[in-house]
Design a protein around this motif. Structure first.
Motif, short mmCIF file in Angstrom:
data_model
loop_
_atom_site.label_atom_id
_atom_site.label_comp_id
_atom_site.label_asym_id
_atom_site.label_seq_id
_atom_site.Cartn_x
_atom_site.Cartn_y
_atom_site.Cartn_z
N ASP A 142 0.82 -1.21 0.00
CA ASP A 142 0.00 0.00 0.00
C ASP A 142 0.86 1.26 0.00
OD1 ASP A 142 0.71 -0.99 2.62
OD2 ASP A 142 -0.45 0.66 3.45
N LYS A 143 2.08 1.16 0.56
CA LYS A 143 2.97 2.31 0.57
C LYS A 143 3.47 2.66 -0.83
CE LYS A 143 3.25 3.19 5.02
NZ LYS A 143 2.83 4.49 5.59
N MET A 144 3.46 1.67 -1.73
CA MET A 144 3.95 1.91 -3.09
C MET A 144 3.04 2.85 -3.86
SD MET A 144 6.67 -0.07 -3.34
CE MET A 144 6.96 -0.53 -5.03
N LEU A 145 1.82 3.03 -3.38
CA LEU A 145 0.88 3.91 -4.05
C LEU A 145 0.92 5.34 -3.51
CD1 LEU A 145 -2.19 1.48 -4.16
CD2 LEU A 145 -0.48 1.88 -5.94
N ASP A 146 1.76 5.56 -2.51
CA ASP A 146 1.86 6.88 -1.89
C ASP A 146 2.89 7.73 -2.65
OD1 ASP A 146 1.92 9.09 -0.30
OD2 ASP A 146 2.62 8.06 1.51
N VAL A 149 6.15 8.73 -0.85
CA VAL A 149 7.22 7.73 -0.73
C VAL A 149 8.15 7.81 -1.93
CG1 VAL A 149 7.70 5.24 -0.72
CG2 VAL A 149 5.87 6.17 0.70
N TRP A 150 7.58 7.95 -3.13
CA TRP A 150 8.40 8.02 -4.34
C TRP A 150 9.19 9.32 -4.40
CZ3 TRP A 150 9.38 3.96 -7.26
CH2 TRP A 150 8.53 2.87 -7.17
N GLU A 152 10.35 10.95 -1.79
CA GLU A 152 11.47 10.80 -0.87
C GLU A 152 12.50 9.80 -1.40
OE1 GLU A 152 9.80 9.79 2.89
OE2 GLU A 152 8.96 11.78 3.24
N ALA A 153 12.03 8.80 -2.14
CA ALA A 153 12.96 7.85 -2.75
C ALA A 153 13.83 8.55 -3.80
CB ALA A 153 12.19 6.69 -3.39
N ALA A 154 13.19 9.43 -4.59
CA ALA A 154 13.96 10.19 -5.59
C ALA A 154 14.99 11.08 -4.90
CB ALA A 154 13.01 11.03 -6.44
N THR A 155 14.60 11.71 -3.79
CA THR A 155 15.53 12.55 -3.04
C THR A 155 16.72 11.73 -2.55
OG1 THR A 155 13.69 13.94 -2.30
CG2 THR A 155 15.75 14.12 -1.08
N GLN A 156 16.45 10.53 -2.04
CA GLN A 156 17.51 9.66 -1.55
C GLN A 156 18.49 9.30 -2.66
OE1 GLN A 156 18.63 8.66 1.24
NE2 GLN A 156 20.03 7.06 0.55
N VAL A 157 17.97 8.98 -3.85
CA VAL A 157 18.83 8.61 -4.97
C VAL A 157 19.69 9.80 -5.40
CG1 VAL A 157 18.87 7.91 -7.39
CG2 VAL A 157 17.33 6.77 -5.78
N PHE A 158 19.08 10.98 -5.47
CA PHE A 158 19.83 12.17 -5.86
C PHE A 158 20.98 12.44 -4.91
CE2 PHE A 158 15.85 13.83 -8.10
CZ PHE A 158 16.36 13.52 -9.35
N PHE A 159 20.70 12.35 -3.61
CA PHE A 159 21.73 12.68 -2.63
C PHE A 159 22.77 11.56 -2.51
CE2 PHE A 159 18.86 16.00 -1.47
CZ PHE A 159 19.65 16.97 -0.87
N ALA A 160 22.33 10.31 -2.60
CA ALA A 160 23.26 9.19 -2.42
C ALA A 160 24.24 9.09 -3.58
CB ALA A 160 22.49 7.88 -2.27
N LEU A 161 23.76 9.29 -4.82
CA LEU A 161 24.61 9.17 -5.99
C LEU A 161 25.14 10.51 -6.49
CD1 LEU A 161 22.65 6.46 -8.02
CD2 LEU A 161 24.78 6.17 -6.76
N GLY A 162 24.62 11.60 -5.95
CA GLY A 162 25.07 12.92 -6.39
C GLY A 162 24.55 13.30 -7.75
N LEU A 163 23.41 12.73 -8.17
CA LEU A 163 22.88 13.01 -9.50
C LEU A 163 22.49 14.48 -9.63
CD1 LEU A 163 20.58 9.90 -10.06
CD2 LEU A 163 22.98 10.19 -10.62
N GLY A 164 22.96 15.11 -10.69
CA GLY A 164 22.60 16.49 -10.96
C GLY A 164 23.40 17.51 -10.19
N ALA A 435 9.13 11.09 -11.99
CA ALA A 435 9.59 11.73 -10.75
C ALA A 435 9.26 13.21 -10.76
CB ALA A 435 11.09 11.53 -10.58
N LEU A 436 9.39 13.84 -11.95
CA LEU A 436 9.07 15.27 -12.06
C LEU A 436 7.59 15.51 -11.78
CD1 LEU A 436 9.82 18.15 -12.80
CD2 LEU A 436 9.42 17.59 -15.20
N SER A 437 6.73 14.65 -12.32
CA SER A 437 5.30 14.82 -12.11
C SER A 437 4.93 14.61 -10.65
CB SER A 437 4.51 13.84 -12.99
OG SER A 437 4.80 12.51 -12.62
#
Length: 569
Positions: A142-146, A149-150, A152-164, A435-437
Motif C-alpha cells: 500500500d505504501k507503493m501507491l503513496d 514515498v516516491w 522521498e525515494a527520488a531525493t535519496q537517490v539524488f543525494f546518495a549518488l550525487g545526481l545532478g 519523478a518530475l510529475s
C-alpha cells in the motif's frame, strides 16, 4: 542547488558536533529527564516526563525550538558556535584542495564502514534486533501507491549518488582523459546499493531493539492499570488467566489478558484506557530525517553497555559523512567560479564560507529547524529532477547517443555496450518524467505540513506553513531552476561566452578550418603556428587534458609538406 543544500546541510553537521561533545560524559545527558527543584522538593521536568528524555533533549536542550516557524525566538548561541566550527572545518578542507581532500576522503569514506559494521554486530546481539530486520524485509504494497514515498525515494537517490549536483562534474574534471567512467559509474552504484542495505540493517536492528524496550514499558504501565482496577473491584479477578504472573508479565501473557478484558468489558472497554501494546505498532511508528539520528538512535544507545563510547563513534561517523558530502557540495560551487573568473581560490573559498555562515544564521534561530526541513524538502529535489532530465536529453538527443558512444570509445578501451544507447535515450527518461510529475504534485507543495515540533504540551504536532513561508518555499524552487533558462537565453543571444577558450575546428575538403573567435591575436600565433608539439600550450587548465578524436596527445599538430596543416589537432 549546491549552495542551498550546503546552507542547511552544514547545520546538520553542527548538530552532530554538539552531540559529539556532549557524548563525553556518563550517563549521557539525554538518558534521563532533568530534575527541577520546586522549593524543597525535586521533581522531574513535567514536559520531559510526558514525552521522553531524548525527545526533550533534542527539542528543548539542543534546538530550544519555538512553537511555530513564525516565532523566531532569536539565535541559539550553542548552535551558532557549532555552525561556525562546521564552516571552519569545511573551509580548511576546501583551501587544501583536491589533493589533500582526496587523502581525507580515504578516512572519511572508510571510517563509516568500520562504525556501521561495529553497530551491526552489536545490534544483532541486542534483544529484538531480529524483529526489526524481519519488519524491514516485510513488504507493504500500500505504501507503493503513496506519491510521498516516491518523492522521498527520488531525493535519496539524488543525494546518495550525487545526481545532478555540480560536485560530481567538478570532481570528474580532474580525471584523466582515459578514465573508465563506465566502470566508475557501475562501481559507485553497486557500492551505494550495498552501503544502503548495510546502513538499513543497522537502523532496523536498533529500531527493533528500541521497539521491544518501548513495548515492554507499555506492558508494565498497562499492567499497573489493570492491578489498580482489580484492587478497586472495577475488574473481576476471574478475568485474569490463572497462569498470568504480574511480577513476571510477558508481552504474550498481556495480549491474552487484554483480549479477555476487551471481550468481557466490550461496552465499557474504552473507559479503561488500556493500550494493546503490540510490537508491530511500535515498529510501524515512522522515524525519518533528523528524528532518526537525534531521537531514535540516541534513545537506543542509552540502553547500550558503554553508551558514551557508541555515541562518540556514531556522531563522529556522522561528522565524517557530513564533511565528505560538504566537500563535494562546495566543489560544485567553487570550481566553476574559480575556473571561469580566475579568482584566487583561498580568497573566494573563505568569502564563500563566511557568506554561507551569515546566511545560515537563519537555521540556528529557535525556529531554525523549520527552515532546515523546508530547504531539505524543496530546495533540491524538484530542481535536481529538472537538471537530470535535461542532462539526459542533452546527451541522448541533442549531442546524440551515437556521437557520445564514439567519443567515449575513442577515449576508452572498454565502453562499447550498446545498452547505453537504450538507457540514455529512452529507458532512463521515463522514470525521470514520472519523478518530475510526482515532485510537482500539488500535495508536495501546497499541503505538505511543516516539520513536527515538541510543543509546550510535550507532543509532536504538524503545522501548515503560513503564506509568507510558502512564498519562500516556491522561491527556492524557482531560484534553483532559474539558471537553466537564464543561461540558455544569454548564450542564445551571445550575451555571455559559453566558457570555452578551446580552439574549435571543423573539417572541410581534407583541410582543418579554424575558429579563433575566442582567442587573442597572440594566442592565434601560439596555437596555430607553433612548430614544436611540446611547445604548444594547452587551451585547457593544467589539471585537465584535452584530447581530440584520433589523437594520442593534447593538441598534437602535424604539418603537411606543402605548409598546410594536415588532418589532426
Amino acid at each position: 542547488v549546491c549552495f542551498f543544500v550546503g546552507l542547511y546541510y552544514n547545520v546538520i553537521i553542527g548538530w552532530s558536533i554538539f552531540y559529539f561533545f556532549k557524548s563525553f560524559q556518563y550517563p549521557l545527558p539525554w538518558s534521563e529527564c532533568p530534575v527541577v527543584k520546586n522549593g524543597s522538593l525535586a521533581v522531574v521536568e513535567a514536559e520531559c516526563e510526558r514525552s521522553s528524555a531524548t525527545t526533550y533533549f533534542w527539542y528543548r536542550e539542543t534546538l530550544d525550538i519555538s512553537n511555530s516557524i513564525s516565532e523566531s525566538g532569536g539565535l541559539n548561541w550553542k548552535m551558532t558556535l557549532c555552525l561556525l566550527v562546521a564552516w571552519s572545518l569545511v573551509g580548511l578542507a576546501m583551501i587544501k584542495g583536491i589533493q589533500s581532500s582526496g587523502k581525507v576522503m580515504y578516512f572519511s569514506s572508510l571510517f563509516p564502514y568500520v562504525v556501521l559494521v561495529c553497530f551491526l554486530v552489536r545490534g544483532l546481539l541486542l534483544r529484538g534486533a531480529v524483529d526489526g530486520i524481519l519488519h524491514m524485509f516485510t513488504p507493504k504494497l500500500d505504501k507503493m501507491l503513496d506519491p510521498q514515498v516516491w518523492r522521498e525515494a527520488a531525493t535519496q537517490v539524488f543525494f546518495a549518488l550525487g545526481l545532478g549536483f555540480g560536485g560530481v562534474i567538478a570532481f570528474s574534471s580532474y580525471n584523466k582523459q582515459d578514465n573508465n567512467c563506465h566502470f566508475d559509474a557501475t562501481l559507485v552504484s553497486f557500492i551505494n546499493f550495498f552501503t544502503s542495505v548495510l546502513a538499513t540493517l543497522v537502523v532496523f536492528a536498533v529500531l527493533g531493539f528500541k521497539a521491544n524496550i518501548m513495548n515492554e514499558k507499555c506492558v508494565v504501565e498497562n499492567a499497573e492499570k489493570i492491578l489498580g482496577y482489580l484492587n478497586s473491584n472495577v475488574l473481576s479477578h476471574d478475568l485474569i488467566p490463572p497462569h498470568v504472573n504480574f511480577s513476571h508479565l510477558t508481552a504474550k501473557d498481556y495480549q491474552e489478558m487484554y483480549r479477555v478484558i476487551m471481550t468481557v468489558k466490550e461496552a465499557h472497554f474504552k473507559e479503561l484506557g488500556l493500550d494493546a501494546c503490540l510490537l508491530e505498532d511500535e515498529l510501524n511508528k515512522s522515524v525519518q530525517g533528523t528524528g532518526l539520528a537525534f531521537i531514535a538512535f540516541t534513545e537506543a544507545m542509552t540502553h547500550f553497555p558503554a553508551s558514551p563510547f557508541w555515541s562518540v563513534m556514531f556522531f563522529l561517523m556522522l561528522i565524517n559523512l557530513g564533511l565528505g558530502s560538504m566537500i563535494g557540495t562546495m566543489s560544485g560551487i567553487t570550481t566553476p567560479i574559480i575556473d571561469t573568473f580566475k579568482v584566487r581560490k583561498e580568497v573566494f573559498t573563505v568569502g564563500c564560507c563566511l557568506f554561507a555562515f551569515l546566511v545560515g544564521l537563519i537555521f540556528v534561530q529557535r525556529s531554525g529547524n523549520y527552515f532546515v526541513t523546508m530547504f531539505d524538502d524543496y530546495s533540491a529535489t524538484l530542481p535536481l529532477t529538472v537538471v537530470v532530465i535535461l542532462e539526459n536529453i542533452a546527451v541522448a538527443w541533442i549531442y546524440g547517443t551515437k556521437k557520445d558512444q564514439i567519443s567515449m570509445e575513442r577515449g576508452l578501451e572498454g565502453c562499447r555496450e550498446c545498452v547505453d544507447v537504450a538507457l540514455w535515450g529512452h529507458i532512463s527518461l521515463a522514470p525521470g518524467w514520472w519523478a518530475l510529475s510526482l515532485s510537482s504534485h500539488p500535495c508536495s507543495i501546497t499541503s505538505l505540513p511543516s516539520p513536527s515540533s515538541a510543543s509546550s504540551q510535550a507532543a509532536e504536532k504538524f503545522l501548515f506553513y503560513p503564506t509568507w513561508a510558502m512564498a519562500i518555499l516556491i522561491s527556492l524552487i524557482l531560484l534553483a531552476s532559474l539558471p537553466l533558462p537564464l543561461v540558455f537565453v544569454l548564450r542564445q543571444f551571445h550575451l555571455v561566452s559559453d566558457g570555452s577558450n578551446a580552439l574549435s575546428v571543423t573539417y572541410k575538403k581534407g583541410r582543418m578550418m579554424k575558429d579563433i573567435s575566442n582567442l587573442e591575436d597572440n594566442d592565434e600565433t601560439r596555437f596555430i603556428l607553433s612548430k614544436v608539439p611540446s611547445e604548444t600550450p594547452s587551451p585547457m587548465p593544467t589539471h585537465r587534458s584535452y584530447l581530440g578524436p584520433g589523437s594520442n596527445s593534447p593538441l598534437e599538430m602535424s604539418a603537411a609538406p606543402n605548409g598546410r596543416y594536415g588532418r589532426g589537432y
